[in-house]
Write a protein that holds these residues in place. Structure first.
Motif, short mmCIF file in Angstrom:
data_model
loop_
_atom_site.label_atom_id
_atom_site.label_comp_id
_atom_site.label_asym_id
_atom_site.label_seq_id
_atom_site.Cartn_x
_atom_site.Cartn_y
_atom_site.Cartn_z
N TYR A 303 81.71 23.96 3.45
CA TYR A 303 81.14 23.53 2.18
C TYR A 303 79.67 23.18 2.34
N LYS A 304 78.97 23.07 1.23
CA LYS A 304 77.55 22.75 1.27
C LYS A 304 77.34 21.26 1.53
N PRO A 305 76.19 20.90 2.09
CA PRO A 305 75.91 19.48 2.31
C PRO A 305 76.00 18.69 1.01
N TRP A 306 76.63 17.53 1.09
CA TRP A 306 76.83 16.58 0.00
C TRP A 306 77.83 17.06 -1.05
N ASP A 307 78.56 18.17 -0.77
CA ASP A 307 79.76 18.42 -1.56
C ASP A 307 80.81 17.38 -1.18
N GLN A 308 80.65 16.83 0.01
CA GLN A 308 81.38 15.65 0.45
C GLN A 308 80.36 14.72 1.10
N ARG A 309 80.73 13.46 1.27
CA ARG A 309 79.80 12.48 1.81
C ARG A 309 79.50 12.79 3.28
N LEU A 310 78.22 12.64 3.67
CA LEU A 310 77.83 12.81 5.06
C LEU A 310 78.39 11.66 5.89
N CYS A 311 78.69 11.95 7.15
CA CYS A 311 79.16 10.93 8.08
C CYS A 311 78.00 10.50 8.98
N LEU A 312 77.75 9.20 9.04
CA LEU A 312 76.68 8.66 9.87
C LEU A 312 77.26 8.07 11.14
N VAL A 313 76.63 8.37 12.29
CA VAL A 313 77.06 7.80 13.56
C VAL A 313 75.86 7.10 14.20
N PRO A 314 75.91 5.78 14.34
CA PRO A 314 74.76 5.04 14.87
C PRO A 314 74.52 5.38 16.34
N ASP A 315 73.27 5.72 16.65
CA ASP A 315 72.86 6.07 18.01
C ASP A 315 73.72 7.18 18.60
N GLY A 316 74.27 8.03 17.73
CA GLY A 316 75.06 9.17 18.22
C GLY A 316 76.25 8.78 19.06
#
Length: 504
Positions: A303-316
């Motif tokens: 799917y395209k970016p932001w068709d669903q919420r992005l997942c954030l990972v702090p400091d990878g």
């Protein structure tokens, strides 16, 4: 299908007799949005009486309920935090316990905690035009208790606190290990040295994997399809510098505005140039995991970016767990459970002692309250949302509903300020009720949330809709909402008022 108002049958009308618990405003829910609403009420509408009805026994909402390992914000705390009491912690992406303490401290600092009625689960609310009040029934340990109010403010979130979404898989009864859902994490669950499979690829899964990998024997994130995962610094270097060189109030405002604008910028770029944005995100993952890793398979969504919420990972941290070999990602589907783990469609077997079903939420609007007007049930799926905060043709009721592409509190605080402006406008003109009137019943209707996420699709039968134009259009944009909610009159062409001076 989650329970919702669409399935409610005819309700008997609640008596309009005044109760001993009568308020100008009743807030339902003592989470982020409920505490924000209470602060705005007691500062902007200082003459109004109010109380908060909270079903659970603690402040914090989501951040008190979720106790799984590693639980943290999926938005930066400088915008998720309260604008009137800026986040002062070092981490931009904060741990759940720290967020819970921050909400509790804020409620105590402003005396809001003394207005909360814990253990009061509102189950019904009926608007009586004759009484000009909402009449509520709340379940308590001592039985059903009745409350009345002039204005009802629902700050109860959008999902079912009783349980998350949990599919049932073939053969799971034969599994010799433990199956848990993150929404109700067992305090006694010990993962040390265990083989853990986390089913899912969303924000909860990418949070759990690195947290569990710290002590588990091995953690596998099993996903049917991948999500976009972006690494961000756990601490905001610009915030640190601003606080070191500028007065605190100015620094907080600059950092908050910076994060608001960056979120809007990245969302706009993703929507306008999705392929370029996709390549940029995947480039970051390749840099983190190396050229030999199959990034397209495990981190390249269809799917395209932001068709669903992005997942954030702090400091990878997720990528670090994968590099350390303490965690891995498998993209496949479950064929069946076996006594010692899972059998996949590909034929691969995943041994497991513990399976975590990070499979999503169940949407429940208005905390599952049976809403009605004059005894007639309100079918939320038939309603349009006015300015992202009220339902068409429903009097004296507001909902706190945050952003899907930015921090929840940003929109909820705008809503709270607008509700207060609306209440003050009614007082100045002697009005007793307000109602956003949908004058064009043939207006085109669109889904409220332009998301392909499973929890959104499963809730389509109960979700209200949005229209093609203001004020029925729901913007996922703070600047547009700021203009619509803060700069424009509350008495617009859609809002009807009634009171001592009659209808206008």
């Amino acid at each position: 299908m989650p329970r919702g108002h669409a399935a409610i049958g005819a309700l008997p009308m609640i008596s309009d007799a005044r109760s001993e618990d009568d308020y100008d405003v009743l807030i339902v829910g003592a989470g982020l949005s409920g505490i924000d609403a209470a602060y705005r009420l007691q500062t902007i509408c200082s003459g109004k009486s109010y109380a908060i009805l909270e079903a659970r026994g603690a402040i914090g909402g989501t951040w008190d309920l979720f106790r799984y390992p590693g639980v943290r914000s999926d938005s930066d705390m400088y915008t998720l935090g309260f604008p009137f009491r800026p986040w002062s912690g070092d981490k931009a992406i904060a741990d759940g316990a720290d967020i819970r303490a921050y909400i509790e401290d804020t409620a105590r600092a402003y005396g809001i905690d003394r207005r909360i009625r814990f253990g009061h689960k509102v189950v019904r609310a009926d608007w009586s035009a004759e009484a000009g009040r909402w009449i509520l029934e709340a379940e308590t340990e001592d039985g059903v208790r009745r409350f009345t109010c002039s204005f009802l403010y629902l700050c109860s979130g959008y999902y079912d606190y009783e349980g998350g979404y949990r599919p049932h898989w073939t053969g799971e009864q034969a599994f010799a290990g433990t199956i848990v859902h993150p929404q109700h994490w067992p305090e006694t669950l010990d993962v040390a040295g265990k083989r853990v499979v986390v089913i899912g690829s969303g924000a909860t899964a990418v949070t759990l994997v690195p947290a569990l990998a710290a002590s588990a024997g091995h953690v596998t994130m099993l996903q049917r399809s991948p999500s976009y995962v972006v690494s961000l610094p756990a601490a905001d270097p610009i915030a640190k510098a601003a606080r070191a060189w500028l007065p605190q109030r100015l620094a907080d405002r600059i950092v908050r505005l910076k994060n608001v604008l960056l979120a809007i910028l990245f969302f706009t770029l993703a929507r306008r140039w999705p392929e370029a944005f996709r390549k940029h995100v995947l480039k970051g993952v390749r840099t983190a995991l190396g050229p030999a890793y199959d990034v397209d398979r495990h981190f390249g969504p269809v799917y395209k970016p932001w068709d669903q919420r992005l997942c954030l990972v702090p400091d990878g941290d997720l990528f670090a767990a994968i590099r350390s070999k303490r965690a891995s990602v498998v993209t496949d589907e479950i064929a069946a459970f076996a006594p010692d783990g899972l059998v996949l469609r590909s034929g691969e077997r995943l041994p497991a002692d513990i399976v975590v079903a990070a499979t999503g939420l169940v949407v429940k609007l208005a905390g599952g309250i049976a809403l009605s007007v004059g005894g007639t049930p309100i079918r939320t799926a038939d309603k349009l949302v006015y300015k992202g905060m009220m339902l068409s043709d429903v009097p004296n009721l507001a909902l706190a509903f945050g952003y899907t592409n930015a921090s929840w509190t940003l929109k909820c605080d705008l809503t709270a300020r607008t509700v207060c402006r609306l209440l003050n406008h009614m007082d100045r003109h002697g009005y007793t009720s307000c109602l956003p009137r949908l004058r064009d019943p043939a207006m085109a209707r669109e889904p409220l949330l332009d998301f392909t996420s499973g929890y959104v699709q499963r809730a389509s039968a109960i979700m209200p809709k949005q229209g093609p134009r203001a004020p029925w259009r729901v913007h996922q944009n703070y600047l547009l909402d700021f203009a619509a909610l803060r700069l424009r009159p509350v008495a617009d062409e859609a809002m009807e008022f009634e009171g001592r001076v009659g209808a206008v």
